[in-house]
Write a protein that holds these residues in place. Structure first.
Motif, PDB file in Angstrom:
ATOM      1  N   GLN A 152      -8.223 -14.436  -2.547  1.00 16.70           N
ATOM      2  CA  GLN A 152      -7.074 -13.540  -2.426  1.00 16.70           C
ATOM      3  C   GLN A 152      -7.306 -12.252  -3.222  1.00 16.70           C
ATOM      4  OE1 GLN A 152      -3.853 -16.205  -3.758  1.00 16.70           O
ATOM      5  NE2 GLN A 152      -3.037 -16.116  -1.684  1.00 16.70           N
ATOM      6  N   PRO A 153      -8.299 -11.474  -2.840  1.00 21.78           N
ATOM      7  CA  PRO A 153      -8.604 -10.269  -3.632  1.00 21.78           C
ATOM      8  C   PRO A 153      -7.573  -9.154  -3.490  1.00 21.78           C
ATOM      9  CG  PRO A 153      -9.958 -10.321  -1.662  1.00 21.78           C
ATOM     10  CD  PRO A 153      -9.208 -11.625  -1.700  1.00 21.78           C
ATOM     11  N   GLU A 154      -6.828  -9.158  -2.374  1.00 20.50           N
ATOM     12  CA  GLU A 154      -5.966  -8.014  -2.077  1.00 20.50           C
ATOM     13  C   GLU A 154      -4.789  -7.894  -3.036  1.00 20.50           C
ATOM     14  OE1 GLU A 154      -7.293  -6.180   0.041  1.00 20.50           O
ATOM     15  OE2 GLU A 154      -8.671  -7.633   0.932  1.00 20.50           O
ATOM     16  N   MET A 155      -4.257  -9.020  -3.509  1.00 14.76           N
ATOM     17  CA  MET A 155      -3.029  -8.963  -4.304  1.00 14.76           C
ATOM     18  C   MET A 155      -3.220  -8.173  -5.601  1.00 14.76           C
ATOM     19  SD  MET A 155      -1.317 -12.701  -3.721  1.00 14.76           S
ATOM     20  CE  MET A 155       0.168 -12.171  -4.560  1.00 14.76           C
ATOM     21  N   VAL A 156      -4.234  -8.513  -6.377  1.00 17.22           N
ATOM     22  CA  VAL A 156      -4.487  -7.800  -7.633  1.00 17.22           C
ATOM     23  C   VAL A 156      -4.976  -6.386  -7.351  1.00 17.22           C
ATOM     24  CG1 VAL A 156      -5.920  -7.742  -9.703  1.00 17.22           C
ATOM     25  CG2 VAL A 156      -4.903  -9.896  -8.955  1.00 17.22           C
ATOM     26  N   LEU A 157      -5.814  -6.244  -6.325  1.00 15.41           N
ATOM     27  CA  LEU A 157      -6.343  -4.926  -5.979  1.00 15.41           C
ATOM     28  C   LEU A 157      -5.218  -3.962  -5.618  1.00 15.41           C
ATOM     29  CD1 LEU A 157      -8.932  -3.276  -5.529  1.00 15.41           C
ATOM     30  CD2 LEU A 157      -8.939  -4.096  -3.170  1.00 15.41           C
ATOM     31  N   ARG A 181       0.812  -1.219   0.000  1.00 17.61           N
ATOM     32  CA  ARG A 181       0.000   0.000   0.000  1.00 17.61           C
ATOM     33  C   ARG A 181       0.846   1.270   0.000  1.00 17.61           C
ATOM     34  NH1 ARG A 181      -5.328  -1.116   3.778  1.00 17.61           N
ATOM     35  NH2 ARG A 181      -5.945  -3.045   2.768  1.00 17.61           N
ATOM     36  N   ALA A 182       2.151   1.142  -0.030  1.00 11.14           N
ATOM     37  CA  ALA A 182       3.021   2.316  -0.034  1.00 11.14           C
ATOM     38  C   ALA A 182       3.285   2.781  -1.460  1.00 11.14           C
ATOM     39  CB  ALA A 182       4.348   1.975   0.642  1.00 11.14           C
ATOM     40  N   GLU A 226     -11.536   0.558  -1.404  1.00 16.06           N
ATOM     41  CA  GLU A 226     -12.634  -0.218  -0.820  1.00 16.06           C
ATOM     42  C   GLU A 226     -13.833  -0.287  -1.763  1.00 16.06           C
ATOM     43  OE1 GLU A 226     -12.363  -2.111   1.866  1.00 16.06           O
ATOM     44  OE2 GLU A 226     -10.283  -1.441   1.703  1.00 16.06           O
ATOM     45  N   ARG A 227     -14.149   0.840  -2.440  1.00 15.29           N
ATOM     46  CA  ARG A 227     -15.260   0.830  -3.403  1.00 15.29           C
ATOM     47  C   ARG A 227     -14.929  -0.099  -4.578  1.00 15.29           C
ATOM     48  NH1 ARG A 227     -18.050   5.862  -2.819  1.00 15.29           N
ATOM     49  NH2 ARG A 227     -18.510   5.997  -0.587  1.00 15.29           N
ATOM     50  N   GLY A 228     -13.683  -0.006  -5.051  1.00 17.22           N
ATOM     51  CA  GLY A 228     -13.264  -0.853  -6.158  1.00 17.22           C
ATOM     52  C   GLY A 228     -13.258  -2.323  -5.783  1.00 17.22           C
TER      53      GLY A 228
END
Length: 230
Positions: free
Chosen positions: A192-197, A120-121, A176-178
């Motif tokens: 594992q939604p976080e990796m691509v997001l 997230r950086a 978060e909306r995306g």
């Protein structure tokens, strides 16, 4: 240029005091602390060694999101090998050339920052070492503080951006909306939604979008969500 030195959940009051001393020595930035575990101000003051003004001005917040909410540029530190990681010199230059409030984030003394935090950086930085890969928390603050002090003395002030840039709070809202929208569309893996997001949002961070640009993306996401409900 406002630079925040953010200690994320530090376990040692002495390290907080020593970090305050490092920032008093270098004048590199303000000290922010996220949920210090068992904080003892008296113990911190012993190691601050006269840096009482930095301790008095220290901001204590409950979450990392709160510490970074209005920052326009965030650099996170790690002792692990990360491809493309900035050196302390490069990190100091980036922080000072930012268009607004910037933050340099340090993890706790045992685990450091998580891989999720690092994704997230806007950039990740590490201190080159020889026999041991990790440094004491306050030592790391001193290294970066010194590099900011040097860079501040040699670099020209950046020109003000023509438009207000999106801060961390707005980017997190878009994230978060995306997330909800792309999960509903079947684009993200529910396991594992976080990796691509995080990869998608990192593209935006590197582009330094304006507030209006991110607000347009939020409006587009809202319209797509309404169409899905129908």
């Amino acid at each position: 240029m406002e630079i925040r030195f953010v200690l994320n959940r530090p376990r040692s009051s002495q390290n907080i005091g020593s970090a305050a001393r490092a920032l008093a020595n270098t004048g590199a930035g303000a000290l922010w602390v996220v949920e210090p575990l068992g904080f003892d101000r008296a113990q911190a003051a012993k190691l601050a060694a006269g840096a009482d003004q930095v301790l008095e001005a220290m901001r204590v917040v409950r979450t990392l999101e709160e510490a970074l909410a209005d920052c326009l540029y965030v650099v996170m530190t790690t002792g692990r090998e990360v491809a493309g990681a900035l050196s302390p010199v490069q990190a100091a230059e980036r922080l000072l050339l930012g268009p607004g409030p910037a933050a340099l984030v340090f993890g706790d003394e045992v685990r450091g920052l998580s891989n999720r935090d690092l994704r997230r950086a806007a950039a990740v930085t590490t201190i080159p070492t020889a026999q041991k890969s990790s440094l004491n928390l306050a030592q790391a603050v001193m290294v970066y503080g010194y590099e900011v002090l040097k860079a501040r003395g040699t670099g020209a002030a950046p020109a003000a951006p023509p438009e207000a840039l999106a801060d961390q709070r707005l980017l997190e809202l878009l994230r978060e909306r995306g997330r909800a929208l792309l999960l509903a569309a079947g684009f993200l893996n529910p396991q594992q939604p976080e990796m691509v997001l995080d990869e998608l949002i990192s593209v935006l961070r590197r582009a330094h979008p304006t507030r209006r640009e991110v607000e347009l993306l939020l409006a587009a996401a809202a319209q797509l969500d309404r169409n899905q409900v129908r």
